[in-house]
Design an enzyme around this catalytic site. Structure first.
Site, PDB file in Angstrom:
ATOM      1  N   ASP A   1       2.394   8.153  -4.646  1.00  0.00           N
ATOM      2  CA  ASP A   1       2.432   9.473  -5.500  1.00  0.00           C
ATOM      3  C   ASP A   1       1.361  10.455  -5.000  1.00  0.00           C
ATOM      4  O   ASP A   1       0.203  10.078  -5.310  1.00  0.00           O
ATOM      5  CB  ASP A   1       2.467   9.216  -7.076  1.00  0.00           C
ATOM      6  CG  ASP A   1       3.586   8.635  -7.541  1.00  0.00           C
ATOM      7  OD1 ASP A   1       4.769   8.637  -6.697  1.00  0.00           O
ATOM      8  OD2 ASP A   1       3.510   7.696  -8.545  1.00  0.00           O
ATOM      9  N   GLU A  25       6.357   3.001  -4.727  1.00  0.00           N
ATOM     10  CA  GLU A  25       6.058   4.508  -4.700  1.00  0.00           C
ATOM     11  C   GLU A  25       4.766   4.936  -4.236  1.00  0.00           C
ATOM     12  O   GLU A  25       3.951   4.225  -4.619  1.00  0.00           O
ATOM     13  CB  GLU A  25       6.379   4.825  -6.165  1.00  0.00           C
ATOM     14  CG  GLU A  25       6.533   6.391  -6.279  1.00  0.00           C
ATOM     15  CD  GLU A  25       7.141   6.855  -7.606  1.00  0.00           C
ATOM     16  OE1 GLU A  25       8.299   6.406  -7.682  1.00  0.00           O
ATOM     17  OE2 GLU A  25       6.230   7.325  -8.520  1.00  0.00           O
ATOM     18  N   GLU A  73       0.380  13.814  -7.458  1.00  0.00           N
ATOM     19  CA  GLU A  73       0.634  14.192  -8.598  1.00  0.00           C
ATOM     20  C   GLU A  73      -0.536  15.424  -8.945  1.00  0.00           C
ATOM     21  O   GLU A  73      -1.593  15.080  -9.178  1.00  0.00           O
ATOM     22  CB  GLU A  73       0.895  13.375  -9.878  1.00  0.00           C
ATOM     23  CG  GLU A  73       2.082  12.440  -9.750  1.00  0.00           C
ATOM     24  CD  GLU A  73       2.164  11.481 -11.052  1.00  0.00           C
ATOM     25  OE1 GLU A  73       3.354  11.491 -11.634  1.00  0.00           O
ATOM     26  OE2 GLU A  73       1.179  10.891 -11.212  1.00  0.00           O
TER      27      GLU A  73
END
Length: 293
Positions: free
Chosen positions: A108, A106, A110
């Site tokens: 990310d 993953e 955010e």
């Protein structure tokens, strides 16, 4: 800061290669064709005359969407306008994920909301073969709720680079030779969510969501997916990549001089947390930190 001219010039010089890719992964993405709502359909809608997607968070629910296909290496970008005003406790996420239990890969973005007048913080993280906990946080140097800005991820065999308006804010190198896992075996889908993260997102959870300011809205447009392949999201499919893809070219295997200067500027002036220097969590720095990143 202005977009890196050298980076853009290099991309344009390699545009002929893009025409050799399958049409489904060489063209700008269309939301209806290439994405689907993953939860709270009533909280995802088109806006701006159909040119943008609105995500909404209220007391009843957050929401999210995902790509219909997975990709293997390439370049993905979205233009996002974040929640305006008091956004403390909210999390707007844009990420790639293999969605495989135990061995998840993953990448990310955010975006951590804040009280009005305080800077927006973007947290990046990298999971490889199920191992995450590689957070870095950067305070954005502009108001990301005032207009759309471009957030991009370059993923090739050599490194992963997170860009904000073409300015590199995070580099994660392939250090497999040093025993560090690197996401290079699993296709990943593209995801975005807007949700309640007030137990951790703003000042470690000290700042809670002010629900009197709800509903909270984030906006997305100009999805761009340039990938080596598109595998069905329900399975790994057959994802392969070759050196002919522009993102594997020598000019994209490391930052160029202009990008390296911008990267240093970000890290000196806007980096507010780096797991590599967190001695409470890691008395001995992780191996990728010692190897350079």
């Amino acid at each position: 800061m202005a977009e890196t001219a050298l980076f853009r010039a290099a991309v344009f010089a390699l545009l002929p290669l893009l025409s050799q890719l399958p049409p489904s992964v060489a063209r700008p993405a269309d939301f209806a064709r290439d994405f689907h709502v993953t939860w709270a359909d009533s909280h995802v809608s088109r806006t701006g005359g159909g040119t943008a997607i609105q995500l909404l968070l209220d007391r009843s629910s957050g929401c999210g969407f995902a790509s219909k296909n997975k990709l293997m290496f390439g370049h993905v970008s979205m233009k996002i306008k974040l929640i305006s005003g008091d956004s403390a406790g909210t999390v707007t996420a844009f990420y790639l994920s293999s969605e495989t239990d135990g061995i998840r890969d993953e990448l990310d973005f955010e975006f951590l909301g804040n009280r009005s007048g305080q800077p927006y913080t973007v947290q990046t993280n990298v999971y490889a073969h199920g191992k995450g906990d590689r957070e870095q946080r950067v305070n954005l140097w502009f108001d990301p709720s005032a207009d759309f800005h471009t957030y991009s991820i370059l993923w090739n065999h050599h490194h992963i680079v997170f860009f904000v308006d073409a300015v590199p804010i995070r580099v994660y190198k392939n250090n497999e030779a040093r025993g560090v896992a690197y996401p290079n075996a699993q296709p990943m889908g593209i995801y975005s969510t807007l949700w309640d993260g007030d137990d951790w997102a703003t000042r470690g959870g000290l700042e809670k969501i002010d629900w009197s300011k709800a509903p909270f809205r984030a906006y997305y447009k100009d999805f761009d997916i340039e990938a080596a392949c598109a595998a069905p999201a329900g399975g790994l499919g057959s994802c392969v990549t070759t050196a002919a893809n522009w993102w594997e070219a020598p000019s994209f295997q490391q930052l160029n001089a202009a990008q390296a200067r911008e990267y240093r500027w970000v890290r000196v002036n806007h980096l507010v947390y780096d797991y590599c220097t967190d001695r409470a969590r890691y008395p001995v720095p992780p191996p990728e930190c010692l190897a350079g990143y």
